[in-house]
Design a protein around this motif. Structure first.
Motif, PDB file in Angstrom:
ATOM      1  N   VAL A 331       0.843  -1.203   0.000  1.00 39.87           N
ATOM      2  CA  VAL A 331       0.000   0.000   0.000  1.00 39.87           C
ATOM      3  C   VAL A 331       0.871   1.243   0.000  1.00 39.87           C
ATOM      4  N   ASN A 332       0.270   2.351  -0.384  1.00 36.85           N
ATOM      5  CA  ASN A 332       0.936   3.651  -0.358  1.00 36.85           C
ATOM      6  C   ASN A 332       0.420   4.416   0.858  1.00 36.85           C
ATOM      7  N   VAL A 333       1.220   4.452   1.912  1.00 40.72           N
ATOM      8  CA  VAL A 333       0.758   5.075   3.156  1.00 40.72           C
ATOM      9  C   VAL A 333       0.692   6.594   3.050  1.00 40.72           C
ATOM     10  N   LYS A 334       1.283   7.177   1.996  1.00 39.79           N
ATOM     11  CA  LYS A 334       1.252   8.631   1.817  1.00 39.79           C
ATOM     12  C   LYS A 334       0.211   9.057   0.797  1.00 39.79           C
ATOM     13  N   SER A 335      -0.645   8.137   0.405  1.00 42.39           N
ATOM     14  CA  SER A 335      -1.702   8.464  -0.545  1.00 42.39           C
ATOM     15  C   SER A 335      -2.743   9.377   0.100  1.00 42.39           C
ATOM     16  N   VAL A 336      -3.260  10.314  -0.696  1.00 45.89           N
ATOM     17  CA  VAL A 336      -4.374  11.155  -0.237  1.00 45.89           C
ATOM     18  C   VAL A 336      -5.614  10.903  -1.091  1.00 45.89           C
ATOM     19  N   GLU A 337      -5.557   9.875  -1.915  1.00 44.08           N
ATOM     20  CA  GLU A 337      -6.704   9.540  -2.761  1.00 44.08           C
ATOM     21  C   GLU A 337      -7.860   9.006  -1.931  1.00 44.08           C
ATOM     22  N   HIS A 338      -7.542   8.272  -0.877  1.00 42.42           N
ATOM     23  CA  HIS A 338      -8.534   7.727   0.043  1.00 42.42           C
ATOM     24  C   HIS A 338      -8.347   8.382   1.411  1.00 42.42           C
ATOM     25  N   PRO A 339      -9.305   8.235   2.325  1.00 43.41           N
ATOM     26  CA  PRO A 339      -9.177   8.874   3.649  1.00 43.41           C
ATOM     27  C   PRO A 339      -8.169   8.166   4.547  1.00 43.41           C
ATOM     28  N   THR A 340      -6.914   8.160   4.110  1.00 44.95           N
ATOM     29  CA  THR A 340      -5.836   7.497   4.839  1.00 44.95           C
ATOM     30  C   THR A 340      -5.468   8.306   6.075  1.00 44.95           C
ATOM     31  N   LEU A 341      -4.690   7.688   6.949  1.00 47.97           N
ATOM     32  CA  LEU A 341      -4.211   8.416   8.119  1.00 47.97           C
ATOM     33  C   LEU A 341      -3.351   9.609   7.703  1.00 47.97           C
ATOM     34  N   TYR A 342      -2.539   9.438   6.674  1.00 48.30           N
ATOM     35  CA  TYR A 342      -1.675  10.528   6.196  1.00 48.30           C
ATOM     36  C   TYR A 342      -2.515  11.736   5.806  1.00 48.30           C
ATOM     37  N   ARG A 343      -3.585  11.501   5.046  1.00 49.78           N
ATOM     38  CA  ARG A 343      -4.465  12.601   4.645  1.00 49.78           C
ATOM     39  C   ARG A 343      -5.147  13.223   5.861  1.00 49.78           C
ATOM     40  N   TYR A 344      -5.567  12.384   6.785  1.00 49.39           N
ATOM     41  CA  TYR A 344      -6.220  12.872   8.001  1.00 49.39           C
ATOM     42  C   TYR A 344      -5.279  13.757   8.806  1.00 49.39           C
ATOM     43  N   TYR A 345      -4.022  13.320   8.972  1.00 52.39           N
ATOM     44  CA  TYR A 345      -3.054  14.111   9.737  1.00 52.39           C
ATOM     45  C   TYR A 345      -2.798  15.457   9.057  1.00 52.39           C
ATOM     46  N   LYS A 346      -2.688  15.459   7.737  1.00 51.70           N
ATOM     47  CA  LYS A 346      -2.428  16.688   6.987  1.00 51.70           C
ATOM     48  C   LYS A 346      -3.604  17.655   7.097  1.00 51.70           C
ATOM     49  N   GLU A 347      -4.814  17.124   6.898  1.00 52.33           N
ATOM     50  CA  GLU A 347      -5.999  17.987   6.886  1.00 52.33           C
ATOM     51  C   GLU A 347      -6.301  18.562   8.258  1.00 52.33           C
ATOM     52  N   ASN A 348      -5.953  17.840   9.320  1.00 50.67           N
ATOM     53  CA  ASN A 348      -6.274  18.294  10.671  1.00 50.67           C
ATOM     54  C   ASN A 348      -5.077  18.886  11.401  1.00 50.67           C
ATOM     55  N   THR A 349      -3.948  18.999  10.692  1.00 51.11           N
ATOM     56  CA  THR A 349      -2.714  19.547  11.269  1.00 51.11           C
ATOM     57  C   THR A 349      -2.499  19.020  12.694  1.00 51.11           C
ATOM     58  N   CYS A 350      -2.511  17.701  12.797  1.00 54.35           N
ATOM     59  CA  CYS A 350      -2.388  17.070  14.112  1.00 54.35           C
ATOM     60  C   CYS A 350      -1.402  15.908  14.056  1.00 54.35           C
ATOM     61  N   CYS A 351      -1.236  15.308  15.181  1.00 53.17           N
ATOM     62  CA  CYS A 351      -0.594  13.996  15.280  1.00 53.17           C
ATOM     63  C   CYS A 351       0.834  14.033  14.745  1.00 53.17           C
ATOM     64  N   ARG A 352       1.623  14.983  15.233  1.00 55.59           N
ATOM     65  CA  ARG A 352       2.946  15.263  14.686  1.00 55.59           C
ATOM     66  C   ARG A 352       3.840  14.018  14.671  1.00 55.59           C
ATOM     67  N   GLU A 353       3.848  13.284  15.778  1.00 50.60           N
ATOM     68  CA  GLU A 353       4.731  12.120  15.844  1.00 50.60           C
ATOM     69  C   GLU A 353       4.322  11.056  14.828  1.00 50.60           C
ATOM     70  N   HIS A 354       3.030  10.831  14.696  1.00 47.09           N
ATOM     71  CA  HIS A 354       2.553   9.852  13.721  1.00 47.09           C
ATOM     72  C   HIS A 354       2.848  10.317  12.299  1.00 47.09           C
ATOM     73  N   LEU A 355       2.639  11.606  12.037  1.00 45.58           N
ATOM     74  CA  LEU A 355       2.896  12.144  10.703  1.00 45.58           C
ATOM     75  C   LEU A 355       4.376  12.074  10.362  1.00 45.58           C
ATOM     76  N   GLU A 356       5.238  12.418  11.314  1.00 46.87           N
ATOM     77  CA  GLU A 356       6.680  12.370  11.056  1.00 46.87           C
ATOM     78  C   GLU A 356       7.137  10.958  10.726  1.00 46.87           C
ATOM     79  N   ARG A 357       6.569   9.978  11.400  1.00 51.64           N
ATOM     80  CA  ARG A 357       6.950   8.590  11.107  1.00 51.64           C
ATOM     81  C   ARG A 357       6.611   8.237   9.663  1.00 51.64           C
TER      82      ARG A 357
END
Length: 414
Positions: A331-357
């Motif tokens: 899978v592509n964990v940095k995809s924003v095509e679907h409501p992935t965690l990566y997209r969620y973190y970006k859109e909500n400007t949250c979860c810095r540690e998870h996003l950095e990983r």
């Protein structure tokens, strides 16, 4: 039930045996505020009631717990406990023991069906304690079992991210249910925990509360329209197809993160409404017709959608001896095509540690997702909670024992 032999009788508490044979008058179904309830004797065990459904409160005409096919007395045992003794050869107990020996925490991530499964595991262990009292003079090496259950309040922070579903709504995650089981045998004491983390539909923010989990059992489906695919009673415009893709991405990433992480997808349980396909329609009551297709195909349309999605995203091979599929999912964990965690973190400007990983790692990851296939076990329409609730199932202990046996077989031995 009256002619059942000694081995089968070991599967039931004295109270259950009296009830199954019609002798116990303390357990009479009755209705409170339109819902089935249970008149419990003051000495009745706790395991007869769960937050959704219980044995003696089933409102479907013709319901009666059955010894029938749910016997586990034929399993070959390597222990020196009595053959067929349910108190010492319970799949629920074997599952908890395996978790404890591997020092693993099991998390059920899903909706009210997963809450029922969580409660059933907890209550099955409580039954085992009672059954052990019944046969304590027989067992050469009993295990001492301690049970502690609690609700852990959830606190949303910039690191967890917000809930998508509005504070105090029915999809809002207020707390996490947790049960810890301690087992003591021959001076050795081990323990394991299992949780229920609410996710009524795909809720990316709720995954932040799975960091402690060693094993995640997840499912989506029941709250999506089986015909339109849309998440019901939601303002998010979510669809099962997109959310399932995002959930598989999360599970594959979880499983690939190393250590003892195991990702499992649970099959949808069959619904038995009076419709052509058995799925929910407003105002429809339960049908007594099983949903197993005549051609031996997939039970429940949700499961057909899972099969199609896993086939598109992942490679699969049949696991030996488990009647379940093991998927290798890239899978592509940095995809924003679907409501992935990566997209969620970006859109909500949250979860810095998870996003950095995610940002520091490769976009493409491959993880193994196991399939817990149990729809066929639950294709028993008489065992639904009420005549108008054809989705949730009564707490029939041996039914859940059969399901937990399959889960225990999925997990690797330590």
């Amino acid at each position: 039930m009256g002619d059942v032999g000694a081995e089968a009788r070991d599967m039931y508490t004295p109270l259950e045996r009296d009830w199954l044979s019609g002798k116990n008058q303390s357990f009479r179904p009755y209705v409170v505020s339109g819902s089935p309830a249970c008149k419990l004797h003051e000495d009745a065990p706790l395991m007869y009631t769960t937050r959704l459904g219980h044995q003696c409160g089933c409102g479907v005409r013709g319901f009666r717990p059955s010894h029938s096919v749910w016997t586990h007395g034929n399993r070959n045992s390597t222990t020196n406990s009595p053959a067929g003794n349910h108190a010492f050869d319970s799949p629920s107990l074997r599952l908890v023991d395996k978790l404890a020996r591997a020092n693993q925490t099991l998390c059920f991530f899903g909706d009210s069906i997963d809450l029922q499964i969580y409660d059933a595991l907890r209550h099955n262990i409580e039954r085992i304690v009672m059954l052990q009292h019944n046969v304590r003079d027989i067992s050469p090496n009993p295990v001492k079992i301690s049970i502690f259950s609690t609700e852990i309040p959830v606190e949303y922070t910039d690191e967890t991210g917000p809930s998508w579903y509005g504070k105090n709504g029915f999809r809002y995650l207020n707390d996490i249910s947790e049960t810890t089981i301690s087992l003591e045998r021959d001076g050795e004491r081990i323990s394991s925990s299992f949780n229920w983390i609410k996710s009524y539909g795909w809720a990316p923010g709720h995954t932040s509360f799975t960091d402690h989990c060693s094993i995640i059992v997840a499912n989506l489906g029941l709250h999506y329209s089986v015909r339109s695919g849309e998440l019901t009673q939601s303002f998010t415009n979510a669809t099962l197809g997109a959310d399932l893709h995002a959930a598989i991405t999360f599970l594959a990433d979880f499983a690939s993160s190393g250590g003892d992480k195991i990702a499992i997808w649970r099959s949808a349980l069959p619904q038995h409404f009076q419709t052509d396909d058995g799925h929910h329609e407003e105002g429809k009551e339960c049908s007594l017709v099983p949903r197993k297709p005549a051609d031996g195909g997939v039970i429940q349309k949700y499961n057909a959608i899972y099969e199609e999605t896993f086939a598109r995203i992942c490679n699969a091979q049949l696991s030996s001896g488990c009647n379940a599929y093991e998927h290798s999912c890239s899978v592509n964990v940095k995809s924003v095509e679907h409501p992935t965690l990566y997209r969620y973190y970006k859109e909500n400007t949250c979860c810095r540690e998870h996003l950095e990983r995610l940002e520091k790692g490769d976009a493409s990851v491959t993880g193994t997702i196991l399939r817990w296939q149990i729809a066929d076990l639950f294709d028993v329409p008489q065992w639904h909670v009420a005549s108008n609730d054809c989705s949730h199932f009564c707490f029939v202990p041996a039914l859940y024992e059969a399901a937990f046996e399959r889960l225990e077989l999925l997990l690797p031995s330590s």
